[in-house]
Design a protein around this motif. Structure first.
Motif, PDB file in Angstrom:
ATOM      1  N   LEU A 107       0.823  -1.206   0.000  1.00  0.00           N
ATOM      2  CA  LEU A 107       0.000   0.000   0.000  1.00  0.00           C
ATOM      3  C   LEU A 107       0.859   1.259   0.000  1.00  0.00           C
ATOM      4  N   GLY A 108       1.966   1.227   0.711  1.00  0.00           N
ATOM      5  CA  GLY A 108       2.881   2.370   0.703  1.00  0.00           C
ATOM      6  C   GLY A 108       3.455   2.631  -0.679  1.00  0.00           C
ATOM      7  N   ASN A 109       3.886   1.577  -1.360  1.00  0.00           N
ATOM      8  CA  ASN A 109       4.410   1.735  -2.723  1.00  0.00           C
ATOM      9  C   ASN A 109       3.346   2.283  -3.667  1.00  0.00           C
ATOM     10  N   VAL A 110       2.143   1.731  -3.601  1.00  0.00           N
ATOM     11  CA  VAL A 110       1.066   2.188  -4.480  1.00  0.00           C
ATOM     12  C   VAL A 110       0.722   3.649  -4.190  1.00  0.00           C
ATOM     13  N   TYR A 111       0.700   4.025  -2.921  1.00  0.00           N
ATOM     14  CA  TYR A 111       0.382   5.405  -2.552  1.00  0.00           C
ATOM     15  C   TYR A 111       1.415   6.378  -3.128  1.00  0.00           C
ATOM     16  N   VAL A 112       2.686   6.073  -2.943  1.00  0.00           N
ATOM     17  CA  VAL A 112       3.739   6.965  -3.434  1.00  0.00           C
ATOM     18  C   VAL A 112       3.701   7.050  -4.957  1.00  0.00           C
ATOM     19  N   LEU A 113       3.570   5.915  -5.628  1.00  0.00           N
ATOM     20  CA  LEU A 113       3.534   5.934  -7.094  1.00  0.00           C
ATOM     21  C   LEU A 113       2.293   6.643  -7.616  1.00  0.00           C
ATOM     22  N   ASN A 114       1.177   6.501  -6.926  1.00  0.00           N
ATOM     23  CA  ASN A 114      -0.037   7.198  -7.346  1.00  0.00           C
ATOM     24  C   ASN A 114       0.131   8.708  -7.191  1.00  0.00           C
ATOM     25  N   ARG A 115       0.798   9.146  -6.133  1.00  0.00           N
ATOM     26  CA  ARG A 115       1.061  10.582  -5.959  1.00  0.00           C
ATOM     27  C   ARG A 115       1.938  11.107  -7.097  1.00  0.00           C
ATOM     28  N   ILE A 116       2.950  10.335  -7.476  1.00  0.00           N
ATOM     29  CA  ILE A 116       3.816  10.736  -8.580  1.00  0.00           C
ATOM     30  C   ILE A 116       3.015  10.785  -9.874  1.00  0.00           C
ATOM     31  N   ARG A 117       2.159   9.806 -10.079  1.00  0.00           N
ATOM     32  CA  ARG A 117       1.327   9.743 -11.289  1.00  0.00           C
ATOM     33  C   ARG A 117       0.383  10.925 -11.350  1.00  0.00           C
ATOM     34  N   ARG A 118      -0.249  11.260 -10.240  1.00  0.00           N
ATOM     35  CA  ARG A 118      -1.167  12.408 -10.216  1.00  0.00           C
ATOM     36  C   ARG A 118      -0.435  13.708 -10.534  1.00  0.00           C
ATOM     37  N   ARG A 119       0.758  13.871  -9.977  1.00  0.00           N
ATOM     38  CA  ARG A 119       1.540  15.080 -10.242  1.00  0.00           C
ATOM     39  C   ARG A 119       1.842  15.179 -11.730  1.00  0.00           C
ATOM     40  N   GLY A 120       2.203  14.062 -12.349  1.00  0.00           N
ATOM     41  CA  GLY A 120       2.472  14.062 -13.781  1.00  0.00           C
ATOM     42  C   GLY A 120       1.238  14.378 -14.598  1.00  0.00           C
ATOM     43  N   MET A 121       0.093  13.862 -14.178  1.00  0.00           N
ATOM     44  CA  MET A 121      -1.150  14.158 -14.894  1.00  0.00           C
ATOM     45  C   MET A 121      -1.508  15.637 -14.773  1.00  0.00           C
ATOM     46  N   MET A 122      -1.290  16.223 -13.605  1.00  0.00           N
ATOM     47  CA  MET A 122      -1.576  17.642 -13.423  1.00  0.00           C
ATOM     48  C   MET A 122      -0.648  18.498 -14.289  1.00  0.00           C
ATOM     49  N   GLU A 123       0.607  18.107 -14.409  1.00  0.00           N
ATOM     50  CA  GLU A 123       1.534  18.853 -15.256  1.00  0.00           C
ATOM     51  C   GLU A 123       1.124  18.765 -16.714  1.00  0.00           C
ATOM     52  N   ARG A 124       0.648  17.602 -17.135  1.00  0.00           N
ATOM     53  CA  ARG A 124       0.217  17.450 -18.528  1.00  0.00           C
ATOM     54  C   ARG A 124      -1.024  18.281 -18.813  1.00  0.00           C
ATOM     55  N   GLN A 125      -1.892  18.481 -17.830  1.00  0.00           N
ATOM     56  CA  GLN A 125      -3.097  19.268 -18.049  1.00  0.00           C
ATOM     57  C   GLN A 125      -2.783  20.746 -18.179  1.00  0.00           C
ATOM     58  N   HIS A 126      -1.702  21.204 -17.556  1.00  0.00           N
ATOM     59  CA  HIS A 126      -1.355  22.614 -17.614  1.00  0.00           C
ATOM     60  C   HIS A 126      -0.510  22.968 -18.826  1.00  0.00           C
ATOM     61  N   THR A 127      -0.035  22.001 -19.539  1.00  0.00           N
ATOM     62  CA  THR A 127       0.777  22.235 -20.718  1.00  0.00           C
ATOM     63  C   THR A 127      -0.137  22.270 -21.930  1.00  0.00           C
ATOM     64  N   PRO A 128      -0.095  23.338 -22.733  1.00  0.00           N
ATOM     65  CA  PRO A 128      -0.959  23.363 -23.918  1.00  0.00           C
ATOM     66  C   PRO A 128      -0.547  22.278 -24.902  1.00  0.00           C
ATOM     67  N   PRO A 129      -1.504  21.678 -25.575  1.00  0.00           N
ATOM     68  CA  PRO A 129      -1.167  20.576 -26.487  1.00  0.00           C
ATOM     69  C   PRO A 129      -0.344  21.041 -27.679  1.00  0.00           C
ATOM     70  N   VAL A 130      -0.585  22.263 -28.175  1.00  0.00           N
ATOM     71  CA  VAL A 130       0.148  22.779 -29.329  1.00  0.00           C
ATOM     72  C   VAL A 130       0.520  24.228 -29.019  1.00  0.00           C
ATOM     73  N   ALA A 131       1.741  24.578 -29.302  1.00  0.00           N
ATOM     74  CA  ALA A 131       2.165  25.962 -29.091  1.00  0.00           C
ATOM     75  C   ALA A 131       1.436  26.868 -30.079  1.00  0.00           C
ATOM     76  N   PRO A 132       1.112  28.104 -29.675  1.00  0.00           N
ATOM     77  CA  PRO A 132       0.437  29.021 -30.609  1.00  0.00           C
ATOM     78  C   PRO A 132       1.295  29.245 -31.846  1.00  0.00           C
ATOM     79  N   GLN A 133       0.646  29.187 -33.007  1.00  0.00           N
ATOM     80  CA  GLN A 133       1.360  29.350 -34.265  1.00  0.00           C
ATOM     81  C   GLN A 133       0.653  30.399 -35.112  1.00  0.00           C
TER      82      GLN A 133
END
Length: 143
Positions: free
Chosen positions: A100-126
């Motif tokens: 459970l400790g391993n899953v908790y830590v990895l899930n926290r890392i996964r959530r942080r990565g998902m949040m970073e991906r949501q804040h990054t625009p998919p395509v730079a303005p052109q």
């Protein structure tokens, strides 16, 4: 042969087998999860997975070894089962908490990565151009 020694041998066999089974199960099923956490980097996911398995073995087998000594001498079959049930039960609880400790830590890392991906625009303005004359442009002042 003394029943206390029999209890030790049975305890070690069960505990080591359970530790190996849990580590292999977590390793096999955790690869996909780690690949997602590490944004598809398979080599890094395999390396992290291997390091987690080694750490899992070290902690759990170290605990199993330290917890080997029995405070009471085993004199009959009932005492043998009592000692084994307590010792194997504690090992199972430790394995579960570690998982459970391993899953908790990895899930926290996964959530942080998902949040970073949501804040990054998919395509730079052109091809953006500043606003020119149009119906919403303020009239130019006369000089």
């Amino acid at each position: 042969m003394d029943l206390t020694v029999v209890a030790y041998v049975i305890y070690l066999l069960i505990s080591v087998a359970l530790t190996i089974w849990v580590a292999r199960t977590l390793s096999r099923n955790g690869k996909v999860f780690l690949a997602d956490v590490l944004h598809g980097n398979e080599k890094l996911a395999d390396a992290v997975n291997h390091l987690l398995v080694v750490g899992f073995y070290l902690v759990n087998l170290g605990f199993v070894t330290l917890y080997l000594k029995n405070s009471e001498e085993v004199t009959d079959a009932r005492g043998l089962f009592d000692a084994l049930s307590v010792k194997v039960g504690v090992v199972l609880l430790v394995l579960g908490v570690m998982h459970l400790g391993n899953v908790y830590v990895l899930n926290r890392i996964r959530r942080r990565g998902m949040m970073e991906r949501q804040h990054t625009p998919p395509v730079a303005p052109q091809g953006w151009t500043p606003p020119g004359p149009g119906p919403w442009t303020a009239p130019a002042g006369k000089a």
